[in-house]
Design an enzyme around this catalytic site. Structure first.
Site, PDB file in Angstrom:
ATOM      1  N   LYS A 219       0.847  -1.198   0.000  1.00  0.00           N
ATOM      2  CA  LYS A 219       0.000   0.000   0.000  1.00  0.00           C
ATOM      3  C   LYS A 219       0.879   1.244   0.000  1.00  0.00           C
ATOM      4  CE  LYS A 219      -1.746   2.811   2.814  1.00  0.00           C
ATOM      5  NZ  LYS A 219      -1.658   3.967   1.904  1.00  0.00           N
ATOM      6  N   GLU A 300       9.697   2.079  10.729  1.00  0.00           N
ATOM      7  CA  GLU A 300      10.714   3.123  10.577  1.00  0.00           C
ATOM      8  C   GLU A 300       9.962   4.449  10.577  1.00  0.00           C
ATOM      9  OE1 GLU A 300      13.710   1.948   7.671  1.00  0.00           O
ATOM     10  OE2 GLU A 300      12.783  -0.020   7.657  1.00  0.00           O
ATOM     11  N   CYS A 334      13.194  12.242   6.526  1.00  0.00           N
ATOM     12  CA  CYS A 334      13.233  11.886   7.947  1.00  0.00           C
ATOM     13  C   CYS A 334      14.596  12.212   8.519  1.00  0.00           C
ATOM     14  CB  CYS A 334      12.932  10.405   8.112  1.00  0.00           C
ATOM     15  SG  CYS A 334      13.992   9.377   7.100  1.00  0.00           S
ATOM     16  N   GLU A 431       8.512  17.126  14.835  1.00  0.00           N
ATOM     17  CA  GLU A 431       8.919  16.977  13.435  1.00  0.00           C
ATOM     18  C   GLU A 431       8.048  17.880  12.563  1.00  0.00           C
ATOM     19  OE1 GLU A 431       8.179  13.258  11.240  1.00  0.00           O
ATOM     20  OE2 GLU A 431      10.252  13.341  10.556  1.00  0.00           O
TER      21      GLU A 431
HETATM   22  P1  NAD Z   1       2.399   8.834   7.216  1.00  0.00           P
HETATM   23  O1  NAD Z   1       2.653   8.171   8.516  1.00  0.00           O
HETATM   24  O2  NAD Z   1       1.359   9.861   7.152  1.00  0.00           O
HETATM   25  O3  NAD Z   1       2.006   7.730   6.117  1.00  0.00           O
HETATM   26  C1  NAD Z   1       2.830   6.620   5.836  1.00  0.00           C
HETATM   27  C2  NAD Z   1       1.980   5.514   5.228  1.00  0.00           C
HETATM   28  O4  NAD Z   1       1.066   5.050   6.233  1.00  0.00           O
HETATM   29  C3  NAD Z   1       1.124   5.968   4.057  1.00  0.00           C
HETATM   30  O5  NAD Z   1       1.087   4.931   3.095  1.00  0.00           O
HETATM   31  C4  NAD Z   1      -0.232   6.160   4.684  1.00  0.00           C
HETATM   32  O6  NAD Z   1      -1.293   6.028   3.791  1.00  0.00           O
HETATM   33  C5  NAD Z   1      -0.249   5.028   5.703  1.00  0.00           C
HETATM   34  N1  NAD Z   1      -1.193   5.207   6.805  1.00  0.00           N
HETATM   35  C6  NAD Z   1      -1.676   6.367   7.313  1.00  0.00           C
HETATM   36  N2  NAD Z   1      -2.515   6.113   8.330  1.00  0.00           N
HETATM   37  C7  NAD Z   1      -2.549   4.763   8.476  1.00  0.00           C
HETATM   38  C8  NAD Z   1      -3.217   3.878   9.372  1.00  0.00           C
HETATM   39  N3  NAD Z   1      -4.013   4.344  10.336  1.00  0.00           N
HETATM   40  N4  NAD Z   1      -3.011   2.553   9.240  1.00  0.00           N
HETATM   41  C9  NAD Z   1      -2.192   2.060   8.284  1.00  0.00           C
HETATM   42  N5  NAD Z   1      -1.531   2.863   7.407  1.00  0.00           N
HETATM   43  C10 NAD Z   1      -1.707   4.181   7.509  1.00  0.00           C
HETATM   44  O7  NAD Z   1       3.817   9.393   6.706  1.00  0.00           O
HETATM   45  P2  NAD Z   1       4.126  10.214   5.388  1.00  0.00           P
HETATM   46  O8  NAD Z   1       3.588  11.586   5.518  1.00  0.00           O
HETATM   47  O9  NAD Z   1       3.763   9.427   4.181  1.00  0.00           O
HETATM   48  O10 NAD Z   1       5.722  10.242   5.438  1.00  0.00           O
HETATM   49  C11 NAD Z   1       6.437  11.143   6.197  1.00  0.00           C
HETATM   50  C12 NAD Z   1       6.878  10.529   7.511  1.00  0.00           C
HETATM   51  O11 NAD Z   1       7.670   9.365   7.260  1.00  0.00           O
HETATM   52  C13 NAD Z   1       7.771  11.438   8.335  1.00  0.00           C
HETATM   53  O12 NAD Z   1       7.412  11.338   9.679  1.00  0.00           O
HETATM   54  C14 NAD Z   1       9.163  10.868   8.100  1.00  0.00           C
HETATM   55  O13 NAD Z   1      10.082  11.175   9.124  1.00  0.00           O
HETATM   56  C15 NAD Z   1       8.876   9.418   8.020  1.00  0.00           C
HETATM   57  N6  NAD Z   1       9.929   8.692   7.320  1.00  0.00           N
HETATM   58  C16 NAD Z   1      10.752   7.887   8.045  1.00  0.00           C
HETATM   59  C17 NAD Z   1      11.785   7.218   7.416  1.00  0.00           C
HETATM   60  C18 NAD Z   1      12.715   6.305   8.163  1.00  0.00           C
HETATM   61  O14 NAD Z   1      13.446   5.563   7.531  1.00  0.00           O
HETATM   62  N7  NAD Z   1      12.726   6.313   9.468  1.00  0.00           N
HETATM   63  C19 NAD Z   1      11.981   7.387   6.040  1.00  0.00           C
HETATM   64  C20 NAD Z   1      11.099   8.215   5.332  1.00  0.00           C
HETATM   65  C21 NAD Z   1      10.076   8.862   5.985  1.00  0.00           C
END
Ligand code: NAD
Length: 530
Positions: A219, A300, A334, A431
């Protein structure tokens, strides 16, 4: 393309020598810049197509749709996608479960060959993939190239790692026995990925899962489903059997939660925000009727990353490193530096040099390769501008601070620096995920280190110093998963910088590292008496 009727063929591929990171493209070379412009035109002609869900190899349409739009010109639709709902979760998990019965029996060589072939295809079409990233999430050329390069690296690296794991054995052979240790797959996994490295992270988690014999429901983020659809095409072209990867864009709350609640889901590989990661952790912990395992989570999550600039730092390198880490891809990493912690004696000079450097950055259409493109969405833009308002009260606005208006109504924000920020201020703790840097004054190096460790996160960090004793101190005490000395805190390279953070930054997994594939397997010990 694989269908249910035609058995798939994975052509054998062997790794070409030891792993090497994919070289970056030098866009100052005329032929590369030209190739990128041509790719933007070519891909530009393919925008707006509709893509199906792919479940068990079948193309599925839904009445609800997701429209992926170019954040630089939101009227432009990049791709139209089906929106999987809770009702598709069972179908997708069952398709993955069915495929698991055969996929787990494929050899490591076959599964690695699939990844190596996919890497080859992506390398051949590198500029096109860069262009897709520019259109879908607003990456400039170098940022797009780094994302595509990392994707290739993950495929090449995990292919080799899977072959290594297949040859693993017990450290000791007990006298009179033959002892084996087999790393077998877990089963069906949910791969839930973010939009900020929409290619590398989505493909990396998927590749790690399938190369070890699992099958997945993938997804992608609703902000970046098109690049995932394009990856799916590559996998099918490379011989992916139906059902091994089930491509299901959809809402996290309905479809995502239904997949992770499914009793047949064995593991969840997630990259995204702290809030969603913690929610997934809780949901995955709840045992469902008929569930016979504890679901594994590989999470992550976010960061609040700092760069310490010490009195003895190479000043030019420190300014350049902070600017690149804070404003590359508009701070939407991130690993982005969102806090510069500067020692008192050089604080004022550093701030002045920082301002000069930040004010030289260009903001505009990433297709024209400006330094900063747009932020990903209207919602993100609002959140970031709200944080800037908070920051103006918590510190002194040095530069930036506003949205940039364009005729196309792109989501642009000026690179923003707020100085004299207290270590516990909100903009120093939460963040923001945008082009906003807080500068914090430290009395001395020990104080700088104390500030660097004062958040709930622990993802990346850097120190600029020429003093060996300070670097040694930081090596011991700076509590982050990825620590860098005298270089920026972004741009982790697969293999060299296994990536993942401590504390609320995740489950301490290390993507692109030698331990990563173990997370997608379970080890079976077999002993035979001779
Ligand atoms: P997000 O948490 O909003 O979404 C990530 C994914 O989770 C998306 O596919 C989203 O549709 C899904 N999602 C959202 N709500 C959900 C739920 N209730 N149940 C299951 N899935 C759900 O994050 P984003 O805005 O897409 O990405 C940015 C974030 O990702 C930042 O916090 C960034 O720091 C983090 N990030 C971390 C790393 C790492 O390696 N640690 C790398 C890249 C990004």
């Amino acid at each position: 393309m694989a269908t249910l009727e035609q058995p798939t063929v994975i052509l054998p591929r062997a790794p070409q020598g030891a792993f090497r990171n994919e070289p970056f493209t030098d866009f100052s070379q005329h032929h590369n810049a030209h190739a990128m412009k041509e790719a933007l035109t070519r891909v530009g002609d393919q925008l707006g197509h509709e893509y199906p869900l792919i479940i068990g190899g079948e193309r599925v349409r839904t009445s609800a749709k997701i429209e992926s739009r170019n954040p630089a010109r939101p009227a432009q639709i990049v791709g139209i996608h089906q929106k999987a709902g809770a009702e598709h979760a069972d179908q997708a998990v069952r398709a993955a479960l069915k495929a698991f019965e055969t996929w787990r029996g494929f050899s490591a060589d076959e599964r690695a060959s699939l990844l190596l072939h996919a890497a080859e295809l992506i390398r051949e079409r590198k500029f096109d993939f860069c262009a897709w990233l520019t259109y879908e999430v607003g990456k400039n050329w170098a940022e797009a190239d780094a994302d595509v390069g990392e994707t290739i690296d993950f495929l090449e690296f995990y292919a080799r790692e899977a072959l290594r794991l297949a040859g693993a054995t017990t450290p000791i052979q007990y006298p009179g026995e033959r002892n084996e240790l087999l790393y077998i797959p877990l089963g069906v996994g949910a791969v839930i990925s973010p939009w900020n490295f929409p290619f590398a992270i989505m493909a990396g988690m998927t590749a790690a899962a399938i190369v070890t014999g699992n099958t997945v429901v993938m997804k992608p983020s609703s902000d970046s489903p098109t690049i995932a659809a394009r990856f799916m095409e590559v996998l099918e072209e490379a011989g992916l059997p139906p059902g091994v990867v089930n491509f299901c864009p959809g809402s996290g709350a309905s479809f995502g939660n239904a997949v992770l609640a499914h009793p047949k889901t064995r593991f969840i590989a997630f990259t995204g925000s702290k809030e969603v990661g913690l929610d997934i952790n809780e949901r995955a912990a709840k045992t469902q009727a008929g569930q016979i395992w504890i679901k594994r989570t590989i999470l992550e999550m976010g960061g609040k990353d700092s760069i310490i600039v010490s009195t003895d730092a190479d000043f030019d390198a420190a300014v350049a490193g902070v600017v690149a880490s804070a404003f590359g891809f508009s701070g939407q990493k991130c690993s982005a530096c969102s806090r510069a912690i500067v020692e008192e004696p050089i604080y004022d000079t550093f701030v002045e040099r920082l301002r000069e450097s930040v004010e030289k950055l260009t903001v505009g259409d990433p297709a024209e390769n400006s330094n900063l493109g747009p932020v990903v969405s209207e919602g993100a833009m609002k959140t970031i501008l709200d944080y800037i308002e908070i920051g103006k009260k918590e510190g002194r606005l040095l530069t930036g601070g506003k949205a940039v208006e364009t005729p196309e109504k792109g989501y642009y924000i000026e690179p923003t620096v707020i100085v004299d920020v207290a270590p516990n201020a909100r903009i120093a703790q939460e963040e923001i995920f945008g082009p906003v840097l807080a500068v914090i004054r430290a009395r001395d190096f020990d104080h700088a280190l104390e500030i660097a460790n004062n958040t709930e996160f622990g993802l990346t960090g850097a120190v600029y110093s020429t003093d060996r004793a300070k670097l040694d101190h930081a090596r011991r005490e700076y509590h982050v998963g990825n620590l860098y000395f005298n270089r920026k805190c972004t741009g982790a390279m697969v293999g060299a910088h296994p990536f993942g953070g401590f504390n609320m930054s995740g489950t301490d997994s290390k993507a692109g590292g030698p331990d990563y594939l173990y997370l997608f397997t379970q080890a079976k010990s077999v002993a035979e008496k001779l």
